[in-house]
Design a protein around this motif. Structure first.
Motif, short mmCIF file in Angstrom:
data_model
loop_
_atom_site.label_atom_id
_atom_site.label_comp_id
_atom_site.label_asym_id
_atom_site.label_seq_id
_atom_site.Cartn_x
_atom_site.Cartn_y
_atom_site.Cartn_z
N LEU A 1 -2.55 12.67 -2.32
CA LEU A 1 -2.33 12.85 -0.88
C LEU A 1 -1.12 12.07 -0.42
N ALA B 1 -7.29 17.82 -7.02
CA ALA B 1 -8.52 18.61 -7.10
C ALA B 1 -8.49 19.57 -8.29
N ARG C 1 -11.90 9.70 -9.20
CA ARG C 1 -11.53 10.89 -8.45
C ARG C 1 -10.89 10.49 -7.12
N LEU C 2 -11.51 9.52 -6.45
CA LEU C 2 -10.99 9.04 -5.18
C LEU C 2 -9.56 8.53 -5.33
N TRP D 1 -16.74 3.86 4.51
CA TRP D 1 -17.39 5.16 4.34
C TRP D 1 -17.83 5.46 2.91
N GLU E 1 -7.17 11.46 -5.94
CA GLU E 1 -6.97 12.26 -4.72
C GLU E 1 -6.06 11.52 -3.73
N THR F 1 -13.28 15.60 2.21
CA THR F 1 -13.82 14.31 2.63
C THR F 1 -12.80 13.20 2.42
N VAL F 2 -12.15 13.21 1.26
CA VAL F 2 -11.14 12.19 1.00
C VAL F 2 -9.97 12.36 1.98
N ALA F 3 -9.59 13.59 2.23
CA ALA F 3 -8.48 13.84 3.18
C ALA F 3 -8.87 13.35 4.58
N PRO G 1 -2.28 19.54 -7.17
CA PRO G 1 -3.26 18.73 -6.46
C PRO G 1 -4.29 18.12 -7.40
N PHE H 1 -11.09 11.03 5.52
CA PHE H 1 -11.16 9.58 5.66
C PHE H 1 -9.81 8.90 5.39
N ARG I 1 -1.84 22.26 0.56
CA ARG I 1 -2.29 22.33 -0.83
C ARG I 1 -3.79 22.05 -0.86
N PRO I 2 -4.49 22.46 -1.92
CA PRO I 2 -5.93 22.17 -1.98
C PRO I 2 -6.17 20.66 -1.97
N VAL I 3 -7.15 20.24 -1.18
CA VAL I 3 -7.52 18.81 -1.14
C VAL I 3 -9.03 18.69 -1.12
N GLU I 4 -9.52 17.51 -1.46
CA GLU I 4 -10.94 17.20 -1.30
C GLU I 4 -11.09 16.87 0.19
N ARG J 1 -21.11 11.30 -4.56
CA ARG J 1 -20.51 12.54 -5.05
C ARG J 1 -19.10 12.34 -5.61
N ILE J 2 -18.35 11.41 -5.02
CA ILE J 2 -16.95 11.23 -5.41
C ILE J 2 -16.83 9.95 -6.23
#
Lengths: 258, 258
Positions: free
Chosen positions: A222, A249, A214-215, A203, A218, B187-189, A247, B191, B182-185, A209-210
């Protein structure tokens, strides 16, 4: 027919290692006259295998001829056979190359990290960077989707993949034993870790954008945000952990890599 | 050549839905004389598509002939064409069938759950059960690894896959907005959630050491244990959440499914 479906990437983030070899760079490597010096040969063989991986992903293994690969590399067929043994052997060579790169960039550098949680976090970050680099995408796909190898070649690749799973299971068990994470089933944790990372090639678009940094931040957050015990519980550890429960973010773009 | 590489599964856990149709059961469905009643036709078409998916995964699409599929189903070629349009159309039909099953078992039943966190948890559990059921493994592989579709067929499947990603992103954003995680991105969450679940078919063996229920509980705990805010923060929610921070490894085998 798009042989090289991805344009050369524009890496805007200077923190990303500059291993993202563009197509033109790769072709210029191949255009030079062959030399027997092992570094040059190794570099050219890489370019051939990456180009072959792209062609195979775009057209399928059966439909990709040795001539197609030679054309895409700017080589004669005879010149190409200087770098690969045979078309039959190509999937094995690409998978073996993919594992070499993985071990060199991800597994070996983290094995010496004493703290199992930090070992896992840096490992995740390094593996995410590897699978988000454009040149390695098709190699990764062939490594994980082409089950066409048989016999000894298949066993070899599977043994190397299993070494990574064992490494992860051991690190999760160790981290739990030392109170660095909550108790987990190590096999489920290892394959969940792997699944998150290895699904990325399905994907993620480099340059989108990411960012890869950052990925990685995140995903570390997570995955480990839930596992990590509170600082109070970590009696035997000195100093604060790099990764807090804040987080990603809301965090600055800072990778956890050492 | 192993056409049907997996033996019929022995489901020891009575809580697993009995949709795990064994090979013999599937063949007996096909052996009966064809009827035009739509339920029977639908059931037989499923058996044909599942058998075709197994053959394609074992031998490759190119090497699998319509005659092979007919033989494996105990049908004549003419009888087989009663259920499938053409070999060319087969991958599309298997992918479309895979999406039908996914939507029916996973997506539709959870859409009405008001709490976004509970919606995501039940969704994860249902999706894990789907991908761990033996009959669906090869359908899942074809759905996610065979990118050979082109044109409208490809667009249709991709649009249905995207609907699932959109559903997950929306649920993560909603859960964060409501203070449930918690705040997450998103799209990353989304996938990461998908990667953990869809990688399962690469490593998980039904009937092995880890039951599907245990797997679902462990993955829910790994993924949401980190995301979930503490009960104190959930001011607007009534009642305790089903999922506490207690690790699944220490919990009783209780799924979160409604």
């Amino acid at each position: 027919m798009r042989l090289l479906p991805h344009p050369p990437s524009q890496t805007t983030d200077p923190s990303v290692e500059s291993t993202d070899r563009s197509v033109s760079e790769r072709n210029s490597i191949l255009a030079r006259a062959p030399e027997t010096g092992s570094d040059v040969h190794r570099e050219r063989r890489r370019a051939v295998l990456e180009t072959a991986a792209r062609l195979i992903c775009a057209k399928g293994y059966e439909a990709t001829s040795v001539q197609d690969i030679a054309d895409a590399c700017g080589l004669t067929k005879a010149g190409l056979y200087y770098y690969i043994r045979s078309k039959e052997d190509l999937l094995r060579e690409i998978q073996s190359y993919g594992m070499d790169i993985f071990e060199e960039r991800v597994l070996l550098p983290v094995q010496a990290i004493a703290d199992p949680l930090e070992r896992l976090k840096v490992c995740m970050e390094r593996n995410i960077h590897l699978v988000t680099e454009e040149w390695s995408k098709e190699v990764t796909i062939i490594l994980h989707e082409h089950e066409t190898l048989t016999g000894a070649a298949r066993q070899q690749i599977n043994a190397r993949k299993k070494r990574y799973v064992d490494f992860l299971e051991t690190a999760f068990a160790e981290a739990a034993r030392e109170g660095r994470i909550r108790p987990v089933e190590p096999t489920v944790a290892a394959f969940s870790f792997l699944g998150m990372i290895l699904w990325i090639y399905k994907w993620y678009r480099p340059g989108g954008r990411i960012s890869a940094d950052r990925l990685a931040a995140e995903m570390q957050d997570l995955f480990f945000g839930g596992l990590e015990t509170s600082p109070a519980k970590r009696s035997r550890r000195q100093g604060p952990s790099k990764s807090t429960r804040k987080p990603a973010a809301q965090r600055s773009r800072k990778g956890a890599s050492g």
